[in-house]
Design a protein around this motif. Structure first.
Motif, mmCIF file in Angstrom:
data_model
loop_
_atom_site.group_PDB
_atom_site.id
_atom_site.type_symbol
_atom_site.label_atom_id
_atom_site.label_comp_id
_atom_site.label_asym_id
_atom_site.label_seq_id
_atom_site.Cartn_x
_atom_site.Cartn_y
_atom_site.Cartn_z
ATOM 1 N N THR A 33 2.237 -22.267 -27.790
ATOM 2 C CA THR A 33 3.224 -21.564 -28.614
ATOM 3 C C THR A 33 3.639 -22.421 -29.806
ATOM 4 O O THR A 33 3.777 -21.930 -30.933
ATOM 5 N N THR A 34 3.827 -23.722 -29.558
ATOM 6 C CA THR A 34 4.204 -24.635 -30.638
ATOM 7 C C THR A 34 3.098 -24.700 -31.694
ATOM 8 O O THR A 34 3.377 -24.741 -32.898
ATOM 9 N N THR A 35 1.845 -24.702 -31.254
ATOM 10 C CA THR A 35 0.727 -24.719 -32.202
ATOM 11 C C THR A 35 0.765 -23.478 -33.084
ATOM 12 O O THR A 35 0.561 -23.557 -34.304
ATOM 13 N N GLY A 36 1.025 -22.328 -32.469
ATOM 14 C CA GLY A 36 1.124 -21.097 -33.242
ATOM 15 C C GLY A 36 2.296 -21.116 -34.204
ATOM 16 O O GLY A 36 2.181 -20.676 -35.360
ATOM 17 N N LYS A 37 3.435 -21.635 -33.751
ATOM 18 C CA LYS A 37 4.601 -21.711 -34.631
ATOM 19 C C LYS A 37 4.377 -22.724 -35.759
ATOM 20 O O LYS A 37 4.851 -22.524 -36.875
ATOM 21 N N LEU A 38 3.656 -23.796 -35.442
ATOM 22 C CA LEU A 38 3.350 -24.782 -36.486
ATOM 23 C C LEU A 38 2.474 -24.153 -37.562
ATOM 24 O O LEU A 38 2.614 -24.473 -38.757
ATOM 25 N N ALA A 39 1.569 -23.255 -37.151
ATOM 26 C CA ALA A 39 0.761 -22.543 -38.145
ATOM 27 C C ALA A 39 1.666 -21.760 -39.087
ATOM 28 O O ALA A 39 1.443 -21.710 -40.305
ATOM 29 N N ARG A 40 2.715 -21.156 -38.552
ATOM 30 C CA ARG A 40 3.663 -20.418 -39.390
ATOM 31 C C ARG A 40 4.395 -21.362 -40.346
ATOM 32 O O ARG A 40 4.629 -21.029 -41.511
ATOM 33 N N VAL A 41 4.778 -22.540 -39.846
ATOM 34 C CA VAL A 41 5.449 -23.526 -40.696
ATOM 35 C C VAL A 41 4.552 -23.903 -41.870
ATOM 36 O O VAL A 41 4.996 -23.953 -43.027
ATOM 37 N N LEU A 42 3.278 -24.147 -41.582
ATOM 38 C CA LEU A 42 2.351 -24.571 -42.635
ATOM 39 C C LEU A 42 2.080 -23.444 -43.625
ATOM 40 O O LEU A 42 2.016 -23.666 -44.840
ATOM 41 N N ALA A 93 -6.088 -17.155 -20.858
ATOM 42 C CA ALA A 93 -5.358 -16.462 -21.938
ATOM 43 C C ALA A 93 -4.796 -17.396 -23.004
ATOM 44 O O ALA A 93 -4.102 -16.934 -23.911
ATOM 45 N N ALA A 94 -5.074 -18.697 -22.936
ATOM 46 C CA ALA A 94 -4.566 -19.603 -23.972
ATOM 47 C C ALA A 94 -5.157 -19.243 -25.329
ATOM 48 O O ALA A 94 -4.451 -19.230 -26.350
ATOM 49 N N ALA A 95 -6.453 -18.927 -25.353
ATOM 50 C CA ALA A 95 -7.104 -18.574 -26.619
ATOM 51 C C ALA A 95 -6.555 -17.263 -27.167
ATOM 52 O O ALA A 95 -6.334 -17.120 -28.374
ATOM 53 N N ASP A 96 -6.331 -16.286 -26.271
ATOM 54 C CA ASP A 96 -5.763 -15.007 -26.714
ATOM 55 C C ASP A 96 -4.375 -15.214 -27.307
ATOM 56 O O ASP A 96 -4.023 -14.617 -28.324
ATOM 57 N N GLN A 97 -3.595 -16.043 -26.641
ATOM 58 C CA GLN A 97 -2.234 -16.314 -27.111
ATOM 59 C C GLN A 97 -2.257 -16.948 -28.501
ATOM 60 O O GLN A 97 -1.510 -16.536 -29.397
ATOM 61 N N LEU A 98 -3.131 -17.932 -28.673
ATOM 62 C CA LEU A 98 -3.216 -18.614 -29.970
ATOM 63 C C LEU A 98 -3.732 -17.675 -31.049
ATOM 64 O O LEU A 98 -3.247 -17.692 -32.195
ATOM 65 N N GLN A 99 -4.702 -16.843 -30.694
ATOM 66 C CA GLN A 99 -5.263 -15.911 -31.675
ATOM 67 C C GLN A 99 -4.203 -14.910 -32.149
ATOM 68 O O GLN A 99 -4.162 -14.550 -33.331
ATOM 69 N N THR A 100 -3.333 -14.484 -31.233
ATOM 70 C CA THR A 100 -2.260 -13.570 -31.609
ATOM 71 C C THR A 100 -1.325 -14.218 -32.629
ATOM 72 O O THR A 100 -0.928 -13.595 -33.625
ATOM 73 N N TRP A 101 -0.994 -15.491 -32.401
ATOM 74 C CA TRP A 101 -0.153 -16.211 -33.364
ATOM 75 C C TRP A 101 -0.845 -16.301 -34.716
ATOM 76 O O TRP A 101 -0.217 -16.124 -35.764
ATOM 77 N N GLY A 102 -2.147 -16.589 -34.694
ATOM 78 C CA GLY A 102 -2.885 -16.726 -35.943
ATOM 79 C C GLY A 102 -2.961 -15.423 -36.722
ATOM 80 O O GLY A 102 -2.818 -15.414 -37.946
ATOM 81 N N THR A 121 -8.823 -17.862 -35.944
ATOM 82 C CA THR A 121 -8.848 -18.658 -34.711
ATOM 83 C C THR A 121 -10.292 -18.807 -34.234
ATOM 84 O O THR A 121 -11.006 -17.820 -34.065
ATOM 85 N N VAL A 122 -10.711 -20.047 -34.026
ATOM 86 C CA VAL A 122 -12.049 -20.332 -33.500
ATOM 87 C C VAL A 122 -11.901 -20.591 -32.005
ATOM 88 O O VAL A 122 -11.087 -21.408 -31.585
ATOM 89 N N ARG A 123 -12.683 -19.885 -31.199
ATOM 90 C CA ARG A 123 -12.577 -20.010 -29.750
ATOM 91 C C ARG A 123 -13.956 -20.044 -29.123
ATOM 92 O O ARG A 123 -14.957 -19.701 -29.756
#
Length: 407
Positions: A222-231, A249-258, A265-267
């Protein structure tokens, strides 16, 4: 002559008899006349039967013949069929790209939320320091307050010694003087000399590479996804690498943030090689001309050897493209001293360059900021202050201390 005539007559009679037999035989072989065909009947499917008290007496229902059914005309039959899209099979529309909240001053805007959970530390210290007589029992209470807030033993002792000296010199203490004194000492403890900026410029032709590490459950993905928003809010283009292939589901979660901010998102396959995903992520970032590549790694801690091998391999593979610019360790602020144990393990495996403290809004133990910086010698760069997508903020010591003390 008579004999001849008689023979002819006999022959004619014989022929007539034979003809009668043939005709009679044919008449017997004729089939009876066929009855005219009846009109076709269409039988409707039986209605659902009723039982018990609901049983009904069967009744006649109207029937339609085939002639009464409206069929399409010849012109209608040869028209091009129109495809009707199946709503179940239809591809979901692409999510709308969001515009994240600007990061400048984000911690200041979230100060009220931070203050609600943190000011028990600041207010407690101010209350104790405001006593008319500061005896040994009072100083012990001040120490206990700091230790309870996870400041750590050594930093607590240093802060109490400095407060003792300054209060003795100050003499009479007004509330405003005490607030200024405590603010200065806490700022000194938190540290203002650190470079807390997340490195997002590599200085090369390749993107800056940021690897995010931490134990699962700390909010790492979640922090990685939020950091993408910060950047993205700061004008950076981002590629995400879902190298945590061992958690479902970690990749799905990250892809949703992206997808929310338009970041690719590369998975890889589930339980695949994390280093391979990291390599492909940087490769994709180079191909797209992205500014930053964020790599989310697995957070298993069951054996330090396995963790070391895995993260070490990811690091080596990434560095084939260029240097690793930032390694951020995500810690849960509510875990206190247990978080420090995790920090030590990761610090032995990889070179941590910055810390992200999550769930800082749900605890009064803000002293973990001081403790973890002392433990690792690296700064807290980001703090998570809630569940919202824009609740990850760059850490600003002044705003943090002001929230600790309160108004």
């Amino acid at each position: 002559m008579e004999i001849v005539i008689l023979a002819v007559v006999i022959a004619l009679v014989a022929i007539g008899a034979i003809s009668g037999l043939v005709v009679s035989s044919r008449k017997k072989k004729q089939l009876p006349p066929q009855a005219p065909p009846a009109a076709p009947t269409i039988t409707a499917p039986p209605a659902e039967p009723h039982v018990g008290d609901e049983a009904e007496t069967p009744r006649e229902e109207p029937r339609r013949t085939i002639e009464e059914v409206d069929l399409p005309t010849a012109d209608e039959a040869v028209e091009t069929p129109v495809a009707i899209e199946d709503p179940v099979v239809a591809e979901a529309p692409a999510p709308a790209v969001e515009i994240p909240e600007p990061t400048a001053g984000r911690l200041v805007r979230l100060r009220a939320r931070l203050a609600r959970s943190q000011n028990s530390l600041g207010k407690g210290l101010l209350t104790l320091l405001s006593r008319e007589h500061l005896d040994e029992d009072t100083w012990e209470e001040i120490e206990d307050t700091l230790l309870t807030a996870d400041v750590g033993v050594a930093p607590t002792q240093e802060l109490v010694e400095r407060l003792r000296e300054r209060v003795k010199v100050l003499g009479t203490r007004t509330p405003e003087q005490l607030r200024t004194l405590l603010r200065e000492e806490l700022l000194l403890l938190v540290g203002t000399e650190f470079d807390r900026a997340v490195k997002t410029e590599s200085g090369l032709e390749t993107p800056a590479v940021v690897m995010v590490v931490g134990v699962n459950g700390t909010g790492k993905t979640t922090t990685t996804g939020k950091l993408a928003r910060v950047l993205v809010a700061d004008g950076r283009s981002v590629v995400l690498g879902a190298a945590d292939t061992f958690r479902a589901a970690a990749a799905d979660q990250l892809q949703t943030w992206g997808e929310r901010v338009g970041a690719r998102t590369v998975r890889g396959p589930e339980a695949g090689d994390p280093a391979s995903v990291a390599f492909d992520s940087v490769k994709e970032g180079i191909a797209e001309g992205a500014d930053v590549v964020l790599i989310d790694t697995a957070g298993r801690l069951h054996t330090k050897t396995g963790l070391m091998d895995e993260l070490g391999k990811v690091k080596r593979v990434v560095e084939k493209h260029g240097p690793l610019d930032e390694v951020l360790l995500v810690l849960d602020a509510t875990t206190g001293q247990n978080g420090l144990v995790q920090a030590r393990v990761f610090a032995e495996v990889v070179d941590i360059t910055g810390i992200v403290l999550t769930k800082l809004d749900g605890t009064a133990k803000g002293g973990i900021v001081v403790a973890v910086q002392r433990e690792l010698g690296v700064p807290v760069k980001l703090v998570g202050l809630g569940e919202g997508p824009d609740d990850l903020a760059p850490f600003e010591p002044e705003a943090f201390v002001d929230a600790l003390i309160g108004d």
